[in-house]
Design a protein around this motif. Structure first.
Motif, PDB file in Angstrom:
ATOM      1  N   ARG A 298       2.557  -3.780   3.408  1.00  0.00           N
ATOM      2  CA  ARG A 298       3.425  -2.703   3.429  1.00  0.00           C
ATOM      3  C   ARG A 298       3.910  -1.966   3.071  1.00  0.00           C
ATOM      4  O   ARG A 298       3.263  -1.602   1.798  1.00  0.00           O
ATOM      5  CB  ARG A 298       4.454  -3.730   1.886  1.00  0.00           C
ATOM      6  CG  ARG A 298       5.967  -3.582   1.882  1.00  0.00           C
ATOM      7  CD  ARG A 298       6.229  -4.609   0.651  1.00  0.00           C
ATOM      8  NE  ARG A 298       6.747  -5.798   1.289  1.00  0.00           N
ATOM      9  CZ  ARG A 298       7.446  -6.769   0.614  1.00  0.00           C
ATOM     10  NH1 ARG A 298       7.342  -6.402  -0.489  1.00  0.00           N
ATOM     11  NH2 ARG A 298       7.424  -7.591   0.895  1.00  0.00           N
ATOM     12  N   PRO A 299       2.920  -0.335   3.784  1.00  0.00           N
ATOM     13  CA  PRO A 299       3.391   1.205   3.233  1.00  0.00           C
ATOM     14  C   PRO A 299       4.010   1.342   2.839  1.00  0.00           C
ATOM     15  O   PRO A 299       5.465   1.325   3.768  1.00  0.00           O
ATOM     16  CB  PRO A 299       2.555   0.809   4.881  1.00  0.00           C
ATOM     17  CG  PRO A 299       3.087   0.273   5.219  1.00  0.00           C
ATOM     18  CD  PRO A 299       3.157  -1.134   5.137  1.00  0.00           C
ATOM     19  N   PHE A 300       4.087   2.312   1.988  1.00  0.00           N
ATOM     20  CA  PHE A 300       5.189   2.778   1.579  1.00  0.00           C
ATOM     21  C   PHE A 300       5.262   4.080   1.094  1.00  0.00           C
ATOM     22  O   PHE A 300       3.831   4.671   0.257  1.00  0.00           O
ATOM     23  CB  PHE A 300       6.328   2.374   0.236  1.00  0.00           C
ATOM     24  CG  PHE A 300       5.736   2.481  -1.134  1.00  0.00           C
ATOM     25  CD1 PHE A 300       5.857   3.240  -1.630  1.00  0.00           C
ATOM     26  CD2 PHE A 300       4.785   1.900  -1.709  1.00  0.00           C
ATOM     27  CE1 PHE A 300       5.664   3.618  -2.947  1.00  0.00           C
ATOM     28  CE2 PHE A 300       4.245   1.450  -2.621  1.00  0.00           C
ATOM     29  CZ  PHE A 300       3.983   2.714  -3.469  1.00  0.00           C
ATOM     30  N   CYS A 301       6.026   4.887   1.424  1.00  0.00           N
ATOM     31  CA  CYS A 301       5.583   6.597   0.805  1.00  0.00           C
ATOM     32  C   CYS A 301       6.490   6.722   0.086  1.00  0.00           C
ATOM     33  O   CYS A 301       8.318   6.648   0.105  1.00  0.00           O
ATOM     34  CB  CYS A 301       5.892   8.058   2.076  1.00  0.00           C
ATOM     35  SG  CYS A 301       6.231   9.063   2.142  1.00  0.00           S
ATOM     36  N   GLY A 302       6.944   7.216  -1.490  1.00  0.00           N
ATOM     37  CA  GLY A 302       7.052   7.880  -2.450  1.00  0.00           C
ATOM     38  C   GLY A 302       8.596   8.201  -2.223  1.00  0.00           C
ATOM     39  O   GLY A 302       9.152   8.781  -3.145  1.00  0.00           O
TER      40      GLY A 302
ATOM     41  N   ARG B  41      -4.233   3.823  -4.476  1.00  0.00           N
ATOM     42  CA  ARG B  41      -3.946   4.618  -6.588  1.00  0.00           C
ATOM     43  C   ARG B  41      -2.709   5.262  -6.202  1.00  0.00           C
ATOM     44  O   ARG B  41      -1.849   5.455  -4.693  1.00  0.00           O
ATOM     45  CB  ARG B  41      -5.312   5.358  -5.969  1.00  0.00           C
ATOM     46  CG  ARG B  41      -5.331   6.208  -4.752  1.00  0.00           C
ATOM     47  CD  ARG B  41      -7.136   6.509  -5.120  1.00  0.00           C
ATOM     48  NE  ARG B  41      -7.485   8.280  -4.102  1.00  0.00           N
ATOM     49  CZ  ARG B  41      -8.231   8.808  -3.525  1.00  0.00           C
ATOM     50  NH1 ARG B  41      -9.498   7.815  -3.702  1.00  0.00           N
ATOM     51  NH2 ARG B  41      -8.531   9.438  -3.029  1.00  0.00           N
ATOM     52  N   MET B  42      -3.169   5.922  -6.824  1.00  0.00           N
ATOM     53  CA  MET B  42      -2.409   7.333  -7.175  1.00  0.00           C
ATOM     54  C   MET B  42      -1.884   8.411  -6.600  1.00  0.00           C
ATOM     55  O   MET B  42      -1.291   9.266  -6.631  1.00  0.00           O
ATOM     56  CB  MET B  42      -1.694   7.339  -8.599  1.00  0.00           C
ATOM     57  CG  MET B  42      -1.436   6.208  -9.260  1.00  0.00           C
ATOM     58  SD  MET B  42       0.003   6.278  -9.842  1.00  0.00           S
ATOM     59  CE  MET B  42       0.954   6.807 -11.131  1.00  0.00           C
ATOM     60  N   SER B  43      -3.441   9.053  -5.567  1.00  0.00           N
ATOM     61  CA  SER B  43      -3.081  10.211  -5.166  1.00  0.00           C
ATOM     62  C   SER B  43      -3.653  10.213  -4.008  1.00  0.00           C
ATOM     63  O   SER B  43      -4.148   8.911  -3.725  1.00  0.00           O
ATOM     64  CB  SER B  43      -4.521  10.992  -6.573  1.00  0.00           C
ATOM     65  OG  SER B  43      -5.536   9.695  -6.066  1.00  0.00           O
ATOM     66  N   PRO B  44      -3.357  11.346  -3.530  1.00  0.00           N
ATOM     67  CA  PRO B  44      -4.229  11.183  -1.596  1.00  0.00           C
ATOM     68  C   PRO B  44      -5.670  11.070  -1.404  1.00  0.00           C
ATOM     69  O   PRO B  44      -5.955  10.645  -2.505  1.00  0.00           O
ATOM     70  CB  PRO B  44      -3.885  12.472  -1.539  1.00  0.00           C
ATOM     71  CG  PRO B  44      -2.770  13.214  -1.901  1.00  0.00           C
ATOM     72  CD  PRO B  44      -3.104  12.276  -3.355  1.00  0.00           C
TER      73      PRO B  44
ATOM     74  N   ASP C 141       0.723  -1.218   0.124  1.00  0.00           N
ATOM     75  CA  ASP C 141      -0.140  -0.318  -0.157  1.00  0.00           C
ATOM     76  C   ASP C 141       0.967   1.131   0.142  1.00  0.00           C
ATOM     77  O   ASP C 141       2.558   1.742   0.283  1.00  0.00           O
ATOM     78  CB  ASP C 141      -1.249   0.286   1.611  1.00  0.00           C
ATOM     79  CG  ASP C 141      -0.342   0.283   1.953  1.00  0.00           C
ATOM     80  OD1 ASP C 141      -0.385   1.671   2.711  1.00  0.00           O
ATOM     81  OD2 ASP C 141      -0.388  -0.223   3.443  1.00  0.00           O
ATOM     82  N   ARG C 142       0.165   2.035  -0.602  1.00  0.00           N
ATOM     83  CA  ARG C 142       0.844   3.631  -0.862  1.00  0.00           C
ATOM     84  C   ARG C 142       0.875   4.187   0.115  1.00  0.00           C
ATOM     85  O   ARG C 142       0.730   6.380   0.347  1.00  0.00           O
ATOM     86  CB  ARG C 142       0.525   4.010  -1.917  1.00  0.00           C
ATOM     87  CG  ARG C 142       1.232   2.856  -3.090  1.00  0.00           C
ATOM     88  CD  ARG C 142       0.616   3.868  -4.621  1.00  0.00           C
ATOM     89  NE  ARG C 142       0.884   3.224  -5.896  1.00  0.00           N
ATOM     90  CZ  ARG C 142       0.563   2.058  -6.683  1.00  0.00           C
ATOM     91  NH1 ARG C 142      -1.321   2.504  -6.435  1.00  0.00           N
ATOM     92  NH2 ARG C 142       0.486   1.541  -7.460  1.00  0.00           N
ATOM     93  N   SER C 143       0.679   3.999   1.965  1.00  0.00           N
ATOM     94  CA  SER C 143       0.560   5.235   2.475  1.00  0.00           C
ATOM     95  C   SER C 143      -0.612   5.990   2.733  1.00  0.00           C
ATOM     96  O   SER C 143      -1.338   6.132   1.895  1.00  0.00           O
ATOM     97  CB  SER C 143       1.395   5.763   3.284  1.00  0.00           C
ATOM     98  OG  SER C 143       2.627   4.736   3.314  1.00  0.00           O
TER      99      SER C 143
END
Length: 635
Positions: free
Chosen positions: A117-121, A92-95, A85-87
């Motif tokens: 598995r959260p990551f922040c770009g 998705r690609m947006s907050p 997951d993208r935190s």
């Protein structure tokens, strides 16, 4: 001395998405799952997350059913399941609003996912710490990820300190996410050793892509330094822009003296055969052969290998635009290789200037798009930075998190000139809770919330794709595209067989990389770009093309100003405050947004440089425009 154990995790989802656009249908996943279990060598399997669910929706399949049926065999066998997951951006690609993020972990836990598995770009710990908290409240294992990249600011200490912060903030495990595969082996070993020195009991997992060529050496180094889990893929979708092969990693680590699980090769061959059958069924039509090769040219720019397919498509279309301009101005044409080298050089040049964002979704796409736009403008005699899309400005100004490095002085100056202000508060504060709005929409449409509110969650996480799924438009568009590919013959991946085309007519406005979908009478433009686990991006609602209007003649004393297209692409009309199209007679101020030109799957804002009244609009929504075409006339 007892041998140290290394456990394997199969990236069955990611090895598809790193190779092409789509993943297997749920019936195919259910067919292959028992044989993955039977292989007897996997402690974990990646089952969902990232762009997975949007892809389900895009070909008209319910992602909640898919996740539940896919995780069940592994749950039953005692194999842990994990998701990406993208935190701040969720899936998705947006907050994503905080209440939707919290709901995500509850839904995924109920669907059978053990680990997130959260990551922040941007490696902003604030975004990841929120995800750790929400995941643990839902009963999930929180495996916080370090987005690895290689630069003067991304030092060993930088990553060790980040891991320390995340573990002290509640992370149960750490993943070293080497999304471009550019981590140097010895450097990675030092990071692992540093983390283990501070937190010897915290499990570590290593994720890499094989593209640049470091991955096998990196795996050996991180295992020697203390990593317990290694992500792997398997034939026929290992290597290339994807991941290292299970068989090679197992043999290497066994020889190095580690305790690694044995592989049931009969089951391995069954999984391999089924995977190939899925490719032959339809998935091979969406796998670019270029993604099956490794490419050490990626070491310099540090771009993820999974981007190469979409990147080469961008190069091809923009090369034509550049050469058209060069022919017009009696200059020699560029080859695709010329443009590729120029792009890679530009990425290397601007990456420090834009603050060294780790080149992972979505920031890898932003940096690549900005570099390619700069190259196009420079080749045409214009200035660098003459076109910066709004989502890229958001990255530069901190609306997604703090950049690891500093912006170059010229970009700070440009930001000031454009009225852009740095945002330093927690990015989540920009995106208020929204579940009540989506509950209202579900109620008005008579849609069921689903088991554990999973359908409500899906609408809230992927609004436009979910609406297209519910209306049937997504399935119709996918079947039309597949029919077209089958009609053309061989698939993109060699060996894909020609199959009988389903009876489905392609909508008149359908384009495989950019489609207009009609949902409840409202049109949405959906742009799809894949690589590095990228999902679809959906624009604001596209209004119907305006009816031609008789243009009033300018008064004798008036001066008419033409707003011209700064680049080739598709033109969309809008008005900044309401996202409704501008029209003849509108009074606008200097700097007002009049529309967007879409190029390279990015919407580039076009603003007026004078105040006045719109007296003529020459384009319509979605119309193709050439560079220097007149878009709007203002008096």
């Amino acid at each position: 001395m007892e041998k140290r154990k290394i456990k394997f995790s199969l990236l069955y989802r990611d090895m598809w998405q790193s190779s092409g656009k789509y993943l297997p249908r749920v019936d195919q996943l259910v067919k292959v799952a028992p044989h993955i279990v039977e292989m007897g060598c996997f402690a974990r399997v990646e089952t969902n997350g990232g762009g997975f669910e949007q892809i389900n929706l895009l070909f008209g399949e319910n992602p909640n059913i898919a996740v539940r049926k896919w995780t069940q065999p592994f749950n039953d066998a005692g194999i842990q399941t994990h998701m990406l997951d993208r935190s701040l951006n969720g899936l998705r690609m947006s907050p994503v609003p905080a209440d939707v993020r919290k709901m995500m972990y509850k839904v995924k836990k109920s669907q059978g996912t053990d680990i997130t598995r959260p990551f922040c770009g941007l490696n902003d710990a604030r975004n990841i710490l929120d995800s750790i908290k929400y995941a643990k409240e839902a009963g999930m294992i929180a495996q916080a990820a370090l987005s690895l990249t290689y630069s003067e600011v991304h030092t060993v200490d930088y990553y060790v300190n980040l891991a320390d912060t995340l573990i002290k903030g509640g992370a149960d495990e750490i993943c070293l996410k080497d999304m471009a595969g550019i981590g140097r082996p010895a450097w990675l070993g030092q990071i692992v050793s540093g983390i283990k020195k501070l937190h010897p009991q915290t499990p570590l997992q290593y994720h890499s892509h094989s593209g640049p060529g470091f991955a096998m050496a990196s795996i050996l180094e991180v295992c020697r330094a203390g990593v317990e889990y290694v992500d792997v893929a398997m034939e026929p979708l290992s290597w290339g822009t994807g991941h290292v092969d299970l068989l090679a990693v197992q043999a290497m680590l066994k020889d190095a003296g580690f305790d690694v699980p044995e592989i049931n090769m009969d089951a391995y061959m069954k999984v391999r055969s089924l995977t190939q059958s899925f490719i032959d069924d339809f998935l091979g039509y969406y796998i670019n052969p270029k993604n099956r090769f490794m490419n050490s040219l990626l070491i310099g720019p540090g771009l993820p290998g999974g981007m190469m397919g979409s990147l080469m498509a961008d190069l091809e279309s923009n090369l034509a635009s550049i050469n058209k301009w060069k022919n017009k101005h009696n200059q020699p044409e560029l080859s695709q290789d010329d443009l590729l080298v120029k792009l890679f050089n530009e990425v290397e040049h601007i990456w420090p200037m834009v603050g060294y964002p780790p080149l992972v979704t979505p920031y890898s796409q932003y940096v690549k798009n900005l570099a390619l736009m700069n190259v196009m403008q420079l080749e045409k005699g214009k200035e660098r930075w003459s076109m910066i899309a709004d989502n890229i400005w958001d990255m530069l100004m901190g609306k997604g998190g703090k950049l690891p490095g500093e912006l170059a002085p010229e970009l700070k100056k440009l930001a000031k000139e454009n009225g852009k202000e740095e945002f330093t508060a927690n990015p989540q504060s920009l995106y208020p809770d929204a579940l009540d709005t989506f509950r209202k929409e579900m109620d008005e449409n008579g849609w069921e919330y689903g088991q554990d509110d999973e359908e409500l969650f899906e609408l809230a996480m992927h609004p436009e794709q979910y609406r297209a799924y519910k209306s049937g438009e997504a399935k119709k568009a996918f079947e039309a595209d597949l029919a077209k590919k089958r009609e053309e013959g061989a698939g993109l991946l060699e060996g894909t067989k020609k199959a009988e085309a389903p009876a489905a007519a392609a909508p008149a406005n359908f384009n495989p990389s950019s489609m207009i979908i009609n949902v409840d009478g409202e049109q949405f433009k959906v742009s799809v770009a894949y690589g590095d686990s990228q999902p679809a991006e959906v624009s604001a609602p596209v209004q119907a093309a305006p009816t031609p209007v008789a243009m009033p003649a300018p008064v004798a004393s008036g001066v008419t100003k033409e707003i011209i297209a700064p680049l080739e692409g598709k033109f969309y009309l809008t008005k900044e405050s309401s996202e409704t199209p501008i029209k003849v007679g509108d009074v606008i101020k200097e700097g007002d947004l009049i529309g967007y030109v879409e190029a390279m799957k990015t919407f580039n804002a076009i603003r007026s440089d004078i105040a006045g009244t719109i007296v003529e609009i020459t384009g319509t929504n979605g119309s193709e425009v050439e560079e220097d075409d007149i878009l709007v006339k203002i008096q």
